[in-house]
Design a protein around this motif. Sequence first.
Motif, PDB file in Angstrom:
ATOM      1  N   TRP A   1      50.282  35.481  43.291  1.00  0.00           N
ATOM      2  CA  TRP A   1      51.411  35.782  42.443  1.00  0.00           C
ATOM      3  C   TRP A   1      52.345  34.484  42.542  1.00  0.00           C
ATOM      4  CZ3 TRP A   1      56.754  35.702  43.347  1.00  0.00           C
ATOM      5  CH2 TRP A   1      57.099  36.019  44.720  1.00  0.00           C
ATOM      6  N   HIS A   2      52.560  33.813  43.544  1.00  0.00           N
ATOM      7  CA  HIS A   2      53.600  32.782  43.560  1.00  0.00           C
ATOM      8  C   HIS A   2      52.987  31.717  42.459  1.00  0.00           C
ATOM      9  CE1 HIS A   2      53.668  34.450  47.829  1.00  0.00           C
ATOM     10  NE2 HIS A   2      55.292  34.244  47.544  1.00  0.00           N
ATOM     11  N   GLY A   3      51.845  31.552  42.283  1.00  0.00           N
ATOM     12  CA  GLY A   3      51.351  30.430  41.183  1.00  0.00           C
ATOM     13  C   GLY A   3      51.006  31.118  39.960  1.00  0.00           C
ATOM     14  N   GLY A   4      51.680  32.260  39.473  1.00  0.00           N
ATOM     15  CA  GLY A   4      51.584  32.882  38.220  1.00  0.00           C
ATOM     16  C   GLY A   4      52.086  31.637  36.926  1.00  0.00           C
ATOM     17  N   ASP A   5      52.952  30.934  37.505  1.00  0.00           N
ATOM     18  CA  ASP A   5      53.225  30.021  36.259  1.00  0.00           C
ATOM     19  C   ASP A   5      52.916  28.707  36.415  1.00  0.00           C
ATOM     20  OD1 ASP A   5      54.635  29.410  38.640  1.00  0.00           O
ATOM     21  OD2 ASP A   5      56.680  29.183  37.698  1.00  0.00           O
ATOM     22  N   SER A   6      51.739  28.525  37.048  1.00  0.00           N
ATOM     23  CA  SER A   6      51.060  27.171  37.149  1.00  0.00           C
ATOM     24  C   SER A   6      50.227  26.961  35.914  1.00  0.00           C
ATOM     25  CB  SER A   6      50.155  27.295  38.465  1.00  0.00           C
ATOM     26  OG  SER A   6      49.092  28.284  38.467  1.00  0.00           O
ATOM     27  N   ALA A   7      50.073  25.607  35.626  1.00  0.00           N
ATOM     28  CA  ALA A   7      49.477  25.256  34.659  1.00  0.00           C
ATOM     29  C   ALA A   7      48.045  25.794  34.390  1.00  0.00           C
ATOM     30  CB  ALA A   7      49.266  23.621  34.301  1.00  0.00           C
ATOM     31  N   GLN A   8      47.392  26.007  35.566  1.00  0.00           N
ATOM     32  CA  GLN A   8      45.887  26.175  35.558  1.00  0.00           C
ATOM     33  C   GLN A   8      45.820  27.782  35.265  1.00  0.00           C
ATOM     34  OE1 GLN A   8      47.411  24.771  37.742  1.00  0.00           O
ATOM     35  NE2 GLN A   8      46.830  25.676  40.152  1.00  0.00           N
ATOM     36  N   VAL A   9      46.682  28.598  35.640  1.00  0.00           N
ATOM     37  CA  VAL A   9      46.729  30.018  35.167  1.00  0.00           C
ATOM     38  C   VAL A   9      47.314  30.369  34.155  1.00  0.00           C
ATOM     39  CG1 VAL A   9      47.736  32.334  35.950  1.00  0.00           C
ATOM     40  CG2 VAL A   9      47.333  30.651  37.893  1.00  0.00           C
ATOM     41  N   ARG A  10      48.268  29.634  33.388  1.00  0.00           N
ATOM     42  CA  ARG A  10      48.711  29.824  32.048  1.00  0.00           C
ATOM     43  C   ARG A  10      47.677  29.211  31.073  1.00  0.00           C
ATOM     44  NH1 ARG A  10      52.371  26.602  31.096  1.00  0.00           N
ATOM     45  NH2 ARG A  10      52.895  25.708  32.989  1.00  0.00           N
ATOM     46  N   PHE A  11      46.950  28.386  31.444  1.00  0.00           N
ATOM     47  CA  PHE A  11      46.001  27.844  30.473  1.00  0.00           C
ATOM     48  C   PHE A  11      44.641  28.809  30.600  1.00  0.00           C
ATOM     49  CE2 PHE A  11      42.872  23.965  29.860  1.00  0.00           C
ATOM     50  CZ  PHE A  11      42.918  24.199  28.142  1.00  0.00           C
ATOM     51  N   ALA A  12      44.415  29.218  31.816  1.00  0.00           N
ATOM     52  CA  ALA A  12      43.124  30.091  31.621  1.00  0.00           C
ATOM     53  C   ALA A  12      43.703  31.514  30.835  1.00  0.00           C
ATOM     54  CB  ALA A  12      42.740  30.249  33.151  1.00  0.00           C
ATOM     55  N   ARG A  13      44.896  31.836  31.002  1.00  0.00           N
ATOM     56  CA  ARG A  13      45.200  33.076  30.365  1.00  0.00           C
ATOM     57  C   ARG A  13      45.011  32.812  28.870  1.00  0.00           C
ATOM     58  NH1 ARG A  13      50.811  36.544  31.022  1.00  0.00           N
ATOM     59  NH2 ARG A  13      49.875  38.384  30.722  1.00  0.00           N
ATOM     60  N   LYS A  14      45.501  31.852  28.571  1.00  0.00           N
ATOM     61  CA  LYS A  14      45.572  31.179  27.041  1.00  0.00           C
ATOM     62  C   LYS A  14      44.312  31.237  26.520  1.00  0.00           C
ATOM     63  CE  LYS A  14      47.683  27.724  23.806  1.00  0.00           C
ATOM     64  NZ  LYS A  14      48.574  26.739  23.899  1.00  0.00           N
ATOM     65  N   LEU A  15      43.143  30.806  27.294  1.00  0.00           N
ATOM     66  CA  LEU A  15      41.902  30.476  26.832  1.00  0.00           C
ATOM     67  C   LEU A  15      41.149  31.920  26.806  1.00  0.00           C
ATOM     68  CD1 LEU A  15      40.889  27.609  28.858  1.00  0.00           C
ATOM     69  CD2 LEU A  15      41.264  27.577  26.571  1.00  0.00           C
ATOM     70  N   GLY A  16      42.049  33.021  27.295  1.00  0.00           N
ATOM     71  CA  GLY A  16      41.378  34.317  27.138  1.00  0.00           C
ATOM     72  C   GLY A  16      41.093  35.204  28.402  1.00  0.00           C
ATOM     73  N   ALA A  17      41.192  34.673  29.656  1.00  0.00           N
ATOM     74  CA  ALA A  17      41.058  35.301  30.849  1.00  0.00           C
ATOM     75  C   ALA A  17      42.017  36.304  31.201  1.00  0.00           C
ATOM     76  CB  ALA A  17      40.926  34.404  31.826  1.00  0.00           C
ATOM     77  N   THR A  18      41.617  37.334  31.632  1.00  0.00           N
ATOM     78  CA  THR A  18      42.626  38.461  32.321  1.00  0.00           C
ATOM     79  C   THR A  18      43.308  37.879  33.283  1.00  0.00           C
ATOM     80  OG1 THR A  18      41.473  40.285  31.036  1.00  0.00           O
ATOM     81  CG2 THR A  18      42.850  40.780  32.873  1.00  0.00           C
ATOM     82  N   THR A  19      44.418  38.160  33.887  1.00  0.00           N
ATOM     83  CA  THR A  19      45.081  37.688  34.950  1.00  0.00           C
ATOM     84  C   THR A  19      45.374  38.737  35.777  1.00  0.00           C
ATOM     85  OG1 THR A  19      47.092  37.357  34.124  1.00  0.00           O
ATOM     86  CG2 THR A  19      45.944  35.511  34.186  1.00  0.00           C
ATOM     87  N   VAL A  20      45.162  38.574  37.151  1.00  0.00           N
ATOM     88  CA  VAL A  20      45.343  39.813  38.212  1.00  0.00           C
ATOM     89  C   VAL A  20      46.400  39.080  39.335  1.00  0.00           C
ATOM     90  CG1 VAL A  20      44.580  41.261  39.630  1.00  0.00           C
ATOM     91  CG2 VAL A  20      43.070  40.994  37.697  1.00  0.00           C
ATOM     92  N   SER A  21      47.379  39.659  39.680  1.00  0.00           N
ATOM     93  CA  SER A  21      48.110  39.135  40.897  1.00  0.00           C
ATOM     94  C   SER A  21      47.771  39.870  42.138  1.00  0.00           C
ATOM     95  CB  SER A  21      49.854  39.112  40.575  1.00  0.00           C
ATOM     96  OG  SER A  21      49.936  40.767  40.546  1.00  0.00           O
ATOM     97  N   TRP A  22      48.010  38.909  43.129  1.00  0.00           N
ATOM     98  CA  TRP A  22      47.712  39.424  44.585  1.00  0.00           C
ATOM     99  C   TRP A  22      48.702  38.492  45.441  1.00  0.00           C
ATOM    100  CZ3 TRP A  22      46.390  35.970  48.271  1.00  0.00           C
ATOM    101  CH2 TRP A  22      45.783  34.641  47.900  1.00  0.00           C
ATOM    102  N   THR A  23      49.178  39.158  46.513  1.00  0.00           N
ATOM    103  CA  THR A  23      49.224  40.288  46.679  1.00  0.00           C
ATOM    104  C   THR A  23      50.901  40.696  46.625  1.00  0.00           C
ATOM    105  OG1 THR A  23      47.427  40.667  48.144  1.00  0.00           O
ATOM    106  CG2 THR A  23      49.173  42.378  48.312  1.00  0.00           C
ATOM    107  N   VAL A  24      51.317  41.480  45.725  1.00  0.00           N
ATOM    108  CA  VAL A  24      52.821  41.867  45.455  1.00  0.00           C
ATOM    109  C   VAL A  24      53.149  42.931  46.576  1.00  0.00           C
ATOM    110  CG1 VAL A  24      54.227  42.310  43.751  1.00  0.00           C
ATOM    111  CG2 VAL A  24      52.240  41.272  43.056  1.00  0.00           C
ATOM    112  N   ARG A  25      54.284  42.546  47.294  1.00  0.00           N
ATOM    113  CA  ARG A  25      54.727  43.402  48.323  1.00  0.00           C
ATOM    114  C   ARG A  25      56.315  43.765  48.245  1.00  0.00           C
ATOM    115  NH1 ARG A  25      51.397  39.196  51.238  1.00  0.00           N
ATOM    116  NH2 ARG A  25      49.581  40.336  52.047  1.00  0.00           N
ATOM    117  N   SER A  26      56.853  43.782  47.022  1.00  0.00           N
ATOM    118  CA  SER A  26      58.045  44.332  46.695  1.00  0.00           C
ATOM    119  C   SER A  26      58.289  44.297  45.157  1.00  0.00           C
ATOM    120  CB  SER A  26      59.222  43.477  47.440  1.00  0.00           C
ATOM    121  OG  SER A  26      59.485  42.195  46.682  1.00  0.00           O
TER     122      SER A  26
END
Length: 366
Positions: free
Chosen positions: A315-340
Motif C-alpha cells: 500500500w505504501h507504493g500506491g501512488d507510484s508511477a507504475q501502479v498508477r499507470f497499470a491502473r490506467k491501462l485497466g488493471a484492478t489494484t489491490v493493497s496489502w497489507t493495511v494495518r490501521s
Amino acid sequence: MSRRAKTVAIRSAKLAKHGRGLGGFGLGTMFRNAMITGGMAAGIGAWALAPRSRIETRRYRVPSIPYVHYAHRGLHDAGSGLSVGTVSERCAYVDLARRSALKAGYGSADFDGPIAPENSLASFAAAREAGYGIELDLQLTRDGQVVVVHDSDLKRVAGDPRKIKDLTYDELTRIPLFPDPAKPGDAVAATRADGKWDEKPAGYYQHVPLFSDVLAVVGGRVPIIVEYKFDGYGWDDSCEELMRKGSELLAAYDGPYVIESFHPSAVRWYRQHCPEVNRGQLAEEGNPAKNWKDWLCGLLVFNWLGRPDFVAYDWHGGDSAQVRFARKLGATTVSWTVRSSVEFQRSAPYFDHMIFEAFVPGAPAK
C-alpha cells in the motif's frame, strides 16, 4: 532590398523555422527524434505493464474480484501485524477474531493461548463467520502435500527453524502454531534420535493446515485470494508441482477465488493453463542495490509474461508511477497489507480492493 537579399532572408527564415538557422545545429531534428524515442519508450512501457485485454477477459468469462475486504492470513489473534497501529484498533481486531473463532467452534472462552493464529483453520473460520474475504499462502511439504503457510520455515510461527519443504504434513500436525510461551515444552515437540516425531502435544492448538481442509472450512461462503509462495525467482519441478496440485484443488472447489504470486512465472502458468481464472501480480517497490530482480518486479516490467488481471501492491507504493499507470491501462489494484484506519485512508485513493489485518474495517465503499 535587392532581390538577392530577399532570397537570403527567405531561406534564413525557412531554416530558422525548422531549427536549422545560423547556430541551430538541427534543433528541430533533435526535438523530433527525441519525441519519437519518447513515444517508443512509452509504447514499450505500456506493452510491458498492460494487464489482460478486455477481449480475452470476455472470451474466457473471467470473473472480477468480489468486492469485500480480505483478511490477511485469516482473521487471527496471533501472528503478523499485531504490533503496529493503535492499541484500541488492535484490541478490537483480536477480540473480533477470538469471538468469531469461538462462534465457529474453535477453542474455548477460558483458553489463554491463541485460538486462531494466522493461516490456521480457526483463523479462516473466524474470517468466514465475520463475513470477510480471505488471503492465504500455499507451499509444498516434503511428501508433496499442499499446505497453507506463509514463511518458508517455522521459526517465527512455531519456534522451529526447519523449512516446510523438509517436513511431512504428519510432522506439521504435531507442531503448535504460536505456542503458549508459559509452556516452553510445547514450542517444539520432542523428537527421537531418528528425527521422527513422537506424540502430539496435549490440549488445544492449531497447526499448519492442508489446503484441502481450508477449502472445506471456507466452503464457498466468502471469496479467497490464493498466493502461490516461492523462494526467489528460480523455477523447477517442485514449482510446477505446486502449481498443478493447487490448481487441481481449486478447480474442484465450489466457491469464488482469485490467484496471485510474486513470481511472474506463476502468473504466466495460470495464463497458459487456466486462462479462465482471475490472476494477479504481487509486487512492492524494491531497491536495485539490494536485489535487482525484486526492483524490476516492483516496477511491474514483467507483467507481459502473465498479463495479470490485477496488481496487488504494497500500500505504501500506491501512488507510484507504475501502479498508477497499470491502473490506467485497466488493471484492478489491490493493497496489502493495511494495518490501521489511517493507512486505509491514505491508500484508498489508489486501490480498488484491500487486504487488511490488525484493525476492523467497515464495509467497503462502492
